[in-house]
Scaffold this motif. Structure first.
Motif, mmCIF file in Angstrom:
data_model
loop_
_atom_site.group_PDB
_atom_site.id
_atom_site.type_symbol
_atom_site.label_atom_id
_atom_site.label_comp_id
_atom_site.label_asym_id
_atom_site.label_seq_id
_atom_site.Cartn_x
_atom_site.Cartn_y
_atom_site.Cartn_z
ATOM 1 N N HIS A 1 2.432 2.834 -2.279
ATOM 2 C CA HIS A 1 2.132 3.698 -3.421
ATOM 3 C C HIS A 1 0.617 3.841 -3.588
ATOM 4 C CE1 HIS A 1 2.213 5.549 -7.336
ATOM 5 N NE2 HIS A 1 1.390 4.619 -7.770
ATOM 6 N N LEU A 2 -0.063 2.703 -3.537
ATOM 7 C CA LEU A 2 -1.495 2.700 -3.872
ATOM 8 C C LEU A 2 -2.308 3.564 -2.917
ATOM 9 C CD1 LEU A 2 -3.615 1.541 -5.767
ATOM 10 C CD2 LEU A 2 -3.783 -0.456 -4.280
ATOM 11 N N GLY B 1 0.797 -1.227 0.000
ATOM 12 C CA GLY B 1 0.000 0.000 0.000
ATOM 13 C C GLY B 1 0.831 1.280 0.000
ATOM 14 N N PHE C 1 4.870 -2.078 -10.483
ATOM 15 C CA PHE C 1 3.761 -1.296 -11.041
ATOM 16 C C PHE C 1 3.768 0.163 -10.598
ATOM 17 C CE2 PHE C 1 2.398 -5.737 -11.045
ATOM 18 C CZ PHE C 1 2.108 -5.882 -12.397
ATOM 19 N N VAL C 2 4.835 0.596 -9.933
ATOM 20 C CA VAL C 2 4.884 2.019 -9.558
ATOM 21 C C VAL C 2 5.448 2.815 -10.730
ATOM 22 C CG1 VAL C 2 4.984 1.716 -7.071
ATOM 23 C CG2 VAL C 2 7.112 1.689 -8.381
ATOM 24 N N GLY D 1 10.456 2.298 -8.996
ATOM 25 C CA GLY D 1 10.613 1.056 -9.748
ATOM 26 C C GLY D 1 12.065 0.627 -9.914
ATOM 27 N N ASP D 2 12.882 0.894 -8.871
ATOM 28 C CA ASP D 2 14.300 0.496 -8.969
ATOM 29 C C ASP D 2 14.476 -1.017 -8.955
ATOM 30 O OD1 ASP D 2 15.633 3.064 -9.063
ATOM 31 O OD2 ASP D 2 14.898 3.372 -7.026
ATOM 32 N N LEU D 3 13.671 -1.711 -8.143
ATOM 33 C CA LEU D 3 13.781 -3.176 -8.151
ATOM 34 C C LEU D 3 13.327 -3.714 -9.503
ATOM 35 C CD1 LEU D 3 14.395 -5.819 -6.656
ATOM 36 C CD2 LEU D 3 11.975 -5.874 -5.976
ATOM 37 N N VAL E 1 9.498 2.105 4.869
ATOM 38 C CA VAL E 1 8.771 1.836 3.608
ATOM 39 C C VAL E 1 9.125 0.437 3.115
ATOM 40 C CG1 VAL E 1 8.446 2.541 1.195
ATOM 41 C CG2 VAL E 1 8.645 4.288 2.986
ATOM 42 N N ARG F 1 -1.950 7.190 -3.656
ATOM 43 C CA ARG F 1 -2.618 7.542 -4.912
ATOM 44 C C ARG F 1 -4.136 7.630 -4.702
ATOM 45 N NH1 ARG F 1 -2.629 3.257 -9.380
ATOM 46 N NH2 ARG F 1 -4.864 3.508 -9.352
ATOM 47 N N LEU G 1 -0.443 -5.098 -17.136
ATOM 48 C CA LEU G 1 -1.089 -6.367 -16.770
ATOM 49 C C LEU G 1 -2.597 -6.197 -16.966
ATOM 50 C CD1 LEU G 1 -0.361 -9.126 -15.339
ATOM 51 C CD2 LEU G 1 -1.097 -8.023 -13.221
ATOM 52 N N ILE H 1 16.241 1.997 -2.167
ATOM 53 C CA ILE H 1 14.806 2.273 -2.310
ATOM 54 C C ILE H 1 14.238 2.840 -1.008
ATOM 55 C CG2 ILE H 1 12.537 1.237 -2.708
ATOM 56 C CD1 ILE H 1 13.922 -0.809 -4.548
ATOM 57 N N ALA H 2 13.658 4.026 -1.088
ATOM 58 C CA ALA H 2 12.888 4.624 0.013
ATOM 59 C C ALA H 2 13.680 4.642 1.317
ATOM 60 C CB ALA H 2 11.545 3.905 0.138
ATOM 61 N N GLY I 1 4.542 -5.018 -5.990
ATOM 62 C CA GLY I 1 4.144 -3.605 -5.987
ATOM 63 C C GLY I 1 5.160 -2.738 -6.702
HETATM 64 C C1 LIG Z 1 8.660 7.953 0.653
HETATM 65 C C2 LIG Z 1 8.789 6.966 -0.480
HETATM 66 C C3 LIG Z 1 9.974 6.852 -1.157
HETATM 67 C C4 LIG Z 1 10.114 5.941 -2.208
HETATM 68 N N1 LIG Z 1 11.313 5.817 -2.840
HETATM 69 C C5 LIG Z 1 11.452 4.866 -3.798
HETATM 70 C C6 LIG Z 1 12.690 4.639 -4.442
HETATM 71 O O1 LIG Z 1 13.687 5.301 -4.163
HETATM 72 N N2 LIG Z 1 12.768 3.670 -5.386
HETATM 73 C C7 LIG Z 1 11.700 2.884 -5.704
HETATM 74 O O2 LIG Z 1 11.823 1.993 -6.528
HETATM 75 N N3 LIG Z 1 10.519 3.088 -5.114
HETATM 76 C C8 LIG Z 1 10.379 4.042 -4.176
HETATM 77 N N4 LIG Z 1 9.186 4.224 -3.585
HETATM 78 C C9 LIG Z 1 8.053 3.469 -4.082
HETATM 79 C C10 LIG Z 1 7.941 2.147 -3.348
HETATM 80 O O3 LIG Z 1 9.051 1.356 -3.611
HETATM 81 C C11 LIG Z 1 6.733 1.551 -3.884
HETATM 82 O O4 LIG Z 1 5.672 2.311 -3.336
HETATM 83 C C12 LIG Z 1 6.589 0.087 -3.492
HETATM 84 O O5 LIG Z 1 7.590 -0.700 -4.076
HETATM 85 C C13 LIG Z 1 5.259 -0.410 -3.955
HETATM 86 O O6 LIG Z 1 5.056 -1.653 -3.325
HETATM 87 P P1 LIG Z 1 3.721 -1.896 -2.497
HETATM 88 O O7 LIG Z 1 3.713 -3.331 -2.127
HETATM 89 O O8 LIG Z 1 3.567 -0.916 -1.386
HETATM 90 O O9 LIG Z 1 2.661 -1.618 -3.643
HETATM 91 P P2 LIG Z 1 1.179 -1.054 -3.527
HETATM 92 O O10 LIG Z 1 1.225 0.397 -3.182
HETATM 93 O O11 LIG Z 1 0.365 -1.937 -2.673
HETATM 94 O O12 LIG Z 1 0.723 -1.251 -5.038
HETATM 95 C C14 LIG Z 1 1.371 -0.598 -6.097
HETATM 96 C C15 LIG Z 1 0.696 -1.019 -7.408
HETATM 97 O O13 LIG Z 1 0.986 -2.383 -7.675
HETATM 98 C C16 LIG Z 1 -0.224 -3.122 -7.837
HETATM 99 N N5 LIG Z 1 0.051 -4.454 -7.286
HETATM 100 C C17 LIG Z 1 0.559 -4.742 -6.073
HETATM 101 N N6 LIG Z 1 0.748 -6.067 -5.954
HETATM 102 C C18 LIG Z 1 0.351 -6.629 -7.124
HETATM 103 C C19 LIG Z 1 0.306 -7.966 -7.609
HETATM 104 N N7 LIG Z 1 0.740 -9.010 -6.881
HETATM 105 N N8 LIG Z 1 -0.166 -8.179 -8.858
HETATM 106 C C20 LIG Z 1 -0.587 -7.143 -9.629
HETATM 107 N N9 LIG Z 1 -0.569 -5.843 -9.218
HETATM 108 C C21 LIG Z 1 -0.096 -5.600 -7.978
HETATM 109 C C22 LIG Z 1 -1.271 -2.338 -7.034
HETATM 110 O O14 LIG Z 1 -2.587 -2.612 -7.463
HETATM 111 C C23 LIG Z 1 -0.831 -0.919 -7.358
HETATM 112 O O15 LIG Z 1 -1.273 -0.536 -8.632
HETATM 113 C C24 LIG Z 1 9.017 5.129 -2.559
HETATM 114 C C25 LIG Z 1 7.808 5.229 -1.859
HETATM 115 C C26 LIG Z 1 7.693 6.131 -0.833
HETATM 116 C C27 LIG Z 1 6.385 6.211 -0.086
#
Ligand SMILES: Cc1cc2nc3c(=O)[nH]c(=O)nc-3n(C[C@H](O)[C@H](O)[C@H](O)COP(=O)(O)OP(=O)(O)OC[C@H]3O[C@@H](n4cnc5c(N)ncnc54)[C@H](O)[C@@H]3O)c2cc1C
Length: 265
Positions: free
Chosen positions: A30-31, A28, A106-107, A112-114, A95, A34, A146, A90-91, A103
């Protein structure tokens, strides 16, 4: 706005829950931000927290990560040392303790570094749709997305041979900063010449970029500063500007960071 969250206990139940616009919820990170900004009307989320999709399996050179594996899980796993530079960029630790592998795929950029690292490793996704389970190259999902109602259940790739994976990220701050330029590469050098290369750029465009022009320049060439400088000119890259860096700055520093990624200097 009303948000309801289902917490199914299997991948199949999670996929079945993705009807009528319901969205998968990983950590959550990112989601939720948003949705707070954009969502209107009622919304259903399907949490993957208890769907049995968390874990890392390494068998020989094959690595399989469950979709709901957290970035902190990757960071703590000594078998994935080649990914630690990427994950730690990352973050921040809070986080990373929530954010999941799927997740991150799909950011939007400049996150999306990973995903950049996994694309350089030519990863495949395990996808569950109405027609059952299938595998898809990550590259296809990164470019085409997707289909709605489908779920990534895992990510698999072949571990890189020692010393063949490079990851370099330029950012404004050490913590919580999106990418200015990210370079992820799998590259082998034999007898001084590049034998195999897969190069992915993050931070520079609206999507991850597979730098195929640079790959062509590098392939079979000596891995020198001169070759890398030519490789940096080989793709048409139109960087975007945002709060982290202007488009001009990104274009200007990309060659420097490509050199640092591939030559370490
Ligand atoms: C302060 C901050 C700093 C950040 N800095 C970085 C950074 O430096 N580098 C970087 O790469 N990222 C960064 N991020 C982004 C962070 O890495 C992403 O928010 C995180 O990886 C998303 O993973 P999540 O599980 O929280 O995804 P979610 O927020 O839960 O979901 C993200 C998206 O993926 C979809 N999704 C999730 N799981 C699946 C699945 N299994 N199948 C299909 N769709 C799916 C969701 O529906 C949504 O659209 C940062 C975020 C924050 C808040």
């Amino acid at each position: 706005m009303l948000i309801s969250v289902e917490i199914p206990e299997s991948a199949e139940a999670a996929r079945a829950g993705l009807q009528s616009g319901a969205l998968p919820l990983g950590g959550g990170t990112h989601l939720m931000a948003r949705l707070n900004d954009e969502a209107a009307g009622d919304l259903r989320l399907v949490s993957l927290r208890k769907a049995g999709l968390r874990g890392i399996h390494v068998e020989g050179a094959t690595v399989v990560m469950g979709a709901a594996t957290t970035l902190a899980d990757l960071e703590d796993d000594a078998r994935l040392g080649y990914l630690s530079r990427c994950v730690r960029s990352i973050a921040s630790p809070p986080v990373r303790s929530l954010a999941t592998v799927a997740g991150n795929l799909f950011v939007p950029q400049p996150y999306g570094d990973l995903a950049a690292a996994l694309l350089a490793l030519d990863a495949e996704l395990d996808v569950l749709g109405a027609g059952g389970a299938r595998r898809e190259p990550l590259e296809r999902i990164v470019t085409g997305g997707l289909p709605a109602g489908e779920l990534v259940t895992g990510v698999r790739f072949t571990a890189p041979a020692p010393g063949t994976f490079r990851f370099h990220k330029a950012s404004r701050r050490r913590l919580n900063s999106g990418s200015i330029v990210t370079v992820a590469a799998r590259i082998t050098v034999e007898d001084g010449l590049v034998g195999d290369v897969r190069l992915v750029l993050g931070g520079l465009g609206r999507r991850l970029i597979r730098a195929t022009g640079a790959e062509r320049v590098l392939l079979g060439a000596p891995l020198t500063a001169e070759t890398v400088a030519r490789a940096a000119e080989a793709d048409v890259i139109e960087p975007v500007g945002d709060a982290y860096a202007s488009a001009w700055y990104r274009a200007r520093v990309y060659p420097v960071h490509l050199r640092r990624a591939l030559l370490g200097a």
